[in-house]
Motif scaffolding. Structure first.
Motif, PDB file in Angstrom:
ATOM      1  N   ALA A 137       0.820  -1.206   0.000  1.00  0.00           N
ATOM      2  CA  ALA A 137       0.000   0.000   0.000  1.00  0.00           C
ATOM      3  C   ALA A 137       0.854   1.257   0.000  1.00  0.00           C
ATOM      4  O   ALA A 137       0.556   2.229  -0.695  1.00  0.00           O
ATOM      5  N   ILE A 138       1.939   1.257   0.769  1.00  0.00           N
ATOM      6  CA  ILE A 138       2.831   2.420   0.804  1.00  0.00           C
ATOM      7  C   ILE A 138       3.498   2.615  -0.546  1.00  0.00           C
ATOM      8  O   ILE A 138       3.628   3.742  -1.043  1.00  0.00           O
ATOM      9  N   THR A 139       3.907   1.523  -1.175  1.00  0.00           N
ATOM     10  CA  THR A 139       4.514   1.618  -2.507  1.00  0.00           C
ATOM     11  C   THR A 139       3.526   2.189  -3.511  1.00  0.00           C
ATOM     12  O   THR A 139       3.858   3.064  -4.321  1.00  0.00           O
ATOM     13  N   GLN A 140       2.283   1.719  -3.463  1.00  0.00           N
ATOM     14  CA  GLN A 140       1.272   2.191  -4.405  1.00  0.00           C
ATOM     15  C   GLN A 140       0.848   3.628  -4.142  1.00  0.00           C
ATOM     16  O   GLN A 140       0.348   4.308  -5.036  1.00  0.00           O
ATOM     17  N   SER A 141       1.052   4.112  -2.929  1.00  0.00           N
ATOM     18  CA  SER A 141       0.646   5.481  -2.589  1.00  0.00           C
ATOM     19  C   SER A 141       1.508   6.524  -3.278  1.00  0.00           C
ATOM     20  O   SER A 141       1.126   7.693  -3.362  1.00  0.00           O
ATOM     21  N   GLU A 142       2.695   6.137  -3.734  1.00  0.00           N
ATOM     22  CA  GLU A 142       3.617   7.033  -4.431  1.00  0.00           C
ATOM     23  C   GLU A 142       4.122   8.172  -3.544  1.00  0.00           C
ATOM     24  O   GLU A 142       4.519   9.219  -4.038  1.00  0.00           O
ATOM     25  N   LEU A 143       4.110   7.972  -2.246  1.00  0.00           N
ATOM     26  CA  LEU A 143       4.665   8.968  -1.331  1.00  0.00           C
ATOM     27  C   LEU A 143       6.178   8.948  -1.322  1.00  0.00           C
ATOM     28  O   LEU A 143       6.821   9.980  -1.087  1.00  0.00           O
TER      29      LEU A 143
END
Length: 239
Positions: A144-150
Motif C-alpha cells: 500500500a505504501i509503494t502504491q501510494s507514491e509517497l
C-alpha cells in the motif's frame, strides 16, 4: 502543489479486505482501486484537512519524494529524494502519514466487518495475532505504501521505516476489541469533526483534540469515513 493524498486510500482499503481470512477469495473482488479522476469519494477526500496537514503529507512530492531513510536534517526537517530539504518536520511527517495510513486501514476493516456477517472481530484479532496474519499484514502495508507514491519507487529502506511506523499503530488497534466500535466516536462527535476538522481550511490535530476527547486515528478515520472511500471500494468489490 496538487493535493495527492487520495492515492493513499484505495490501496489501504483494499488491504483491509485482503487481510481478512477468506475474503480475498470472493469472486469479482476488485483488486485495482479506482483512479482519483473517476472517484467522487477520492475527490471529496482530496478537499479535506488543513493546509498544514496537506503540506506535511505532500512533502517533497516535486523534489523526488521523501527520503525517510536519510533521517532528519540538523534542524529536524525532512530530506527530499533530490537532496533538497523542506520546512516540514521529519517527526511530523512520519507521525502524520502513519496515522493517516493506519486510520484508512481501520476504516476499511470496519466496513468489511460490517458488510460480511461471516467475519467477526474475534476472527480478525486471531488472524492478526497469528504468524501468517502478521506476515500478510506487513506485506499488505508495504504494498500500500509503494502504491501510494509517497516515497521514491526504489526506496526500500524508507518503505520499511514507514511500514514499521504504521504497524506500531495498527497492530495494537486491531488487537483492542473496542477500537472499531469506537473508531468514529459518537454521532455528535462525528458531526463536529466533519464540520471543524475535515472541512477545509480545517484545523490542526492538536486543536481538534483540545475540543474533543478523540485521538488522531479517530479524527482521520471520521474524515475518511465521511468521504465514502471505504464504501466505494466495497461496492466495487461486490461487482
Amino acid at each position: 502543489m496538487p493535493w495527492t493524498l487520495p492515492k493513499i486510500f484505495p490501496a489501504l482499503t483494499v488491504l483491509s479486505a485482503l487481510a481478512l481470512p477468506g475474503l480475498a477469495l470472493q469472486p469479482g473482488f476488485a483488486a485495482d482501486p479506482p483512479s482519483p479522476q473517476r472517484s467522487s469519494a477520492l475527490q471529496r477526500l482530496g478537499q479535506m484537512f488543513s493546509p498544514e496537514i496537506q503540506s506535511t503529507i505532500g512533502a517533497c512530492l516535486e523534489q523526488g519524494k521523501v527520503d525517510v531513510a536519510a533521517g532528519p536534517t540538523s534542524s529536524g526537517a525532512v530530506r527530499c529524494g533530490d537532496g533538497s530539504t523542506t520546512s516540514v518536520p521529519y517527526a511530523a511527517y512520519v507521525a502524520t502519514v502513519s496515522d493517516v495510513l493506519t486510520a484508512s486501514s481501520l476504516v476499511g476493516f470496519r466496513a468489511v466487518l460490517q458488510s460480511n456477517s461471516g467475519v467477526s472481530p474475534e476472527m480478525l484479532r486471531m488472524f492478526v495475532n497469528s504468524p501468517q496474519g502478521g506476515i500478510v499484514l506487513r506485506q499488505a502495508v508495504q504494498t500500500a505504501i509503494t502504491q501510494s507514491e509517497l516515497l521514491p519507487a526504489t526506496a526500500t529502506a524508507s518503505t520499511d521505516i514507514l511500514t514499521d511506523a504504521v504497524l506500531t499503530r495498527l497492530l495494537p488497534s486491531l488487537q483492542d476489541p473496542t477500537t472499531l466500535d469506537t473508531l468514529l466516536g459518537t454521532p455528535e462527535q462525528y458531526s463536529q469533526v466533519v464540520r471543524e476538522f475535515c472541512t477545509a481550511p480545517g484545523m490542526s490535530v492538536e486543536q481538534a483534540k483540545s475540543r474533543l476527547p478523540l485521538n488522531e486515528l479517530q479524527l482521520y478515520a471520521i474524515c475518511i469515513q465521511e468521504s465514502g472511500v471505504a464504501d466505494e471500494m466495497l461496492r466495487l468489490g461486490g461487482r
